[in-house]
Design a protein around this motif. Structure first.
Motif, short mmCIF file in Angstrom:
data_model
loop_
_atom_site.label_atom_id
_atom_site.label_comp_id
_atom_site.label_asym_id
_atom_site.label_seq_id
_atom_site.Cartn_x
_atom_site.Cartn_y
_atom_site.Cartn_z
N TRP A 293 0.81 -1.22 0.00
CA TRP A 293 0.00 0.00 0.00
C TRP A 293 0.85 1.27 0.00
CZ3 TRP A 293 0.48 3.55 3.92
CH2 TRP A 293 1.11 3.11 5.09
N TYR A 294 2.08 1.20 0.51
CA TYR A 294 2.90 2.40 0.60
C TYR A 294 3.85 2.58 -0.58
CZ TYR A 294 6.07 -1.15 2.54
OH TYR A 294 6.82 -2.28 2.74
N GLN A 295 3.77 1.68 -1.58
CA GLN A 295 4.63 1.83 -2.76
C GLN A 295 4.05 2.91 -3.67
OE1 GLN A 295 4.74 -2.53 -3.79
NE2 GLN A 295 6.95 -2.18 -3.92
N ALA A 296 4.85 3.92 -3.94
CA ALA A 296 4.36 5.11 -4.64
C ALA A 296 4.02 4.82 -6.10
CB ALA A 296 5.40 6.22 -4.55
N ASP A 297 3.10 5.60 -6.63
CA ASP A 297 2.78 5.55 -8.05
C ASP A 297 2.38 6.96 -8.50
OD1 ASP A 297 0.12 6.01 -7.28
OD2 ASP A 297 -0.38 3.88 -7.28
N LYS A 298 1.94 7.08 -9.71
CA LYS A 298 1.59 8.38 -10.27
C LYS A 298 0.14 8.41 -10.72
CE LYS A 298 3.94 11.98 -12.95
NZ LYS A 298 5.02 12.29 -13.92
N GLN A 299 -0.75 7.89 -9.81
CA GLN A 299 -2.16 7.84 -10.15
C GLN A 299 -3.05 8.44 -9.05
OE1 GLN A 299 -3.48 4.02 -11.96
NE2 GLN A 299 -1.36 3.34 -11.76
#
Length: 367
Positions: A293-299
Motif C-alpha cells: 500500500w505504501y509503494q508510490a505511483d503516479k495515479q
C-alpha cells in the motif's frame, strides 16, 4: 473570537517568518526533494516546511495558554501540551525522513510513538457519540481506535501532498470547517472538550496559511514528511479531542434536521473526504496491482487532474474547491437546514463538476 484570531495570526506569522530560515537549513543539510519520475516539479526544492509549522504551532499554543478564555481551562492546556509534544515527535521523524529517507517501518514506528504519547495523556476516543445514545469503548478498543485514526489521517495527508500548495490548502479548509462547528460548541454552549478542538484547528489553519506563501506554485519549499505528517496528526487530534469525547446528550440541538445530530460523526469524514478518498483508492489500486500500500505511483487524484488537462495551479484550485464544498457543505446543511442552503451547495457542486470535467484546457509545460 478575538482570542482565536490572535492565535491564528501568531501561528501564521511565526510559521511564515521561520520558513525562510527552515529553507536555508534544508539546503545546508541536503534535505532537498530531488526530481523523481512520479513528481511534477522540475528542479530540486528544499524541505523542512514542517519545522516552521511546528514552531508556529508552539508559539500559538504558548500564547493561547496566557489568554483568559483559552488559557482558563486546565483540561484544554493539558491536552494542547500533549498534542504539541506528540506533534513535535512526529515532525522530528519527518525531518529525519526528509534528510535520509527512512523506510516505511521506521516512519510507522514514529507515528505509533506519537499516537502513544497522546493516548498516555488521555487524548483518546472514549466513546462514539450517536444522536440517541453513546457507544462506550473499553480501554483496549479505545487505544486501538485512537491509534488507527491517527495512522490513517497522517498517511492520508502525506499521500495527497503531491502538488504545490495542495495539502496545506486542503488542511486549512478542513480545519476551518471543523473550527466553525467546534467554536459554536465551545463558545455558545461552553463545552470544554470542544474548546480543545477549536484551539487545535485554529492553530492548524494558522500554520497552513503562514506556510502557503512559500508553497503555492511555483513552490519555493515543500513541507516534506515533517509537515504532512504533522498536519495529519493535528487533524486527527482535533477529531479525537472532540468527537471521541463528546456527549451528544449535553448539546442543545443545532439545526432542525437529522443531519445536525450526526454532525459530530459526519464532520470528521467531510473534513478529510479528499485525503481519505485518495488513500482508499491508492490502497485498492496498489493491492490489485500486487503492490504494497505504501509503494508510490503516479495515479493519485492530483495526477488525474493533471491528466485531464488542467494546469498545476488550476488543478490545486479545483481540489481546494471540492474540499470546501464537502467540508463546509456538511456544516452549513447541519446548522442551517434551509432549502436555500441545499440549492447553494448543489450550485457549487454543479460548478465544480463543470470546471473539473466540462472544460479541459491543454496543460502547459509549467512543471
Amino acid at each position: 473570537m478575538r482570542e482565536y484570531l490572535l492565535v491564528l495570526l501568531v501561528a501564521a506569522g511565526v510559521t511564515y517568518l521561520l520558513s525562510g530560515l527552515a529553507r536555508r537549513l534544508a539546503f545546508r543539510y541536503n534535505a532537498v526533494a530531488m526530481v523523481r519520475d512520479r513528481d511534477v516539479h522540475t528542479k530540486p526544492i528544499p524541505y523542512f516546511g514542517g519545522v516552521s509549522m511546528w514552531f508556529g504551532l508552539a508559539a500559538a499554543m504558548l500564547v493561547a495558554a496566557q489568554l483568559p478564555w483559552l488559557g482558563g481551562f486546565p483540561l484544554v492546556t493539558h491536552d494542547a501540551a500533549a498534542v504539541l509534544f506528540a506533534g513535535g515527535l512526529i515532525c522530528a521523524v519527518g525531518v529525519v525522513d526528509d534528510m535520509v529517507e527512512l523506510n516505511a517501518l521506521a516512519k510507522i514506528a514514529g507515528q505509533l510513538l506519537a499516537a502513544g504519547v497522546v493516548v498516555l495523556n488521555g487524548v483518546k476516543v472514549y466513546w462514539i457519540p450517536l444522536p440517541d445514545r453513546i457507544v462506550s469503548l473499553d480501554d483496549g478498543t479505545s487505544i486501538v481506535l485512537t491509534v488507527v485514526m491517527i495512522f490513517v489521517c497522517v498517511n492520508a495527508i502525506n499521500l495527497i501532498d503531491g502538488l504545490d500548495g495542495l495539502a496545506a490548502g486542503v488542511v486549512a479548509i478542513g480545519a476551518g470547517a471543523f473550527f466553525t462547528y467546534a467554536f459554536l460548541l465551545s463558545y455558545e454552549q461552553e463545552l470544554v472538550r470542544a474548546t480543545t478542538a477549536s484551539l487545535i484547528t485554529v492553530a492548524t489553519m494558522g500554520v497552513c496559511l503562514g506556510f502557503l506563501p512559500y508553497n503555492v506554485h511555483r513552490a519555493r519549499m515543500f513541507m516534506g514528511d515533517s509537515g504532512a505528517m504533522l498536519l495529519g496528526f493535528l487533524l486527527a487530534a482535533s477529531t479525537i479531542s472532540m468527537t471521541g469525547q463528546l456527549d451528544p446528550s449535553g448539546l442543545d440541538a443545532f439545526g432542525a434536521n437529522a443531519l445536525a445530530a450526526y454532525l459530530p460523526l459526519l464532520l470528521p469524514l467531510a473534513v478529510m473526504a479528499l485525503p481519505f478518498l485518495d488513500l482508499v483508492l491508492a490502497y485498492v489500486r496498489r493491492t490489485l496491482a500486487g503492490k504494497l500500500w505504501y509503494q508510490a505511483d503516479k495515479q493519485h487524484l492530483h495526477h488525474r487532474m493533471l491528466n485531464l488537462g488542467h494546469s498545476h495551479g488550476r488543478a490545486v484550485a479545483l481540489l481546494w474547491l471540492w474540499s470546501a464544498l464537502v467540508a463546509f457543505g456538511v456544516v452549513l446543511i447541519g446548522l442551517l437546514p434551509h432549502p436555500a442552503t441545499v440549492l447553494v451547495l448543489l450550485a457549487g457542486l454543479a460548478l465544480a463538476t463543470y470546471l473539473t470535467w466540462g472544460r479541459r484546457a491543454a496543460r502547459p509545460s509549467d512543471g
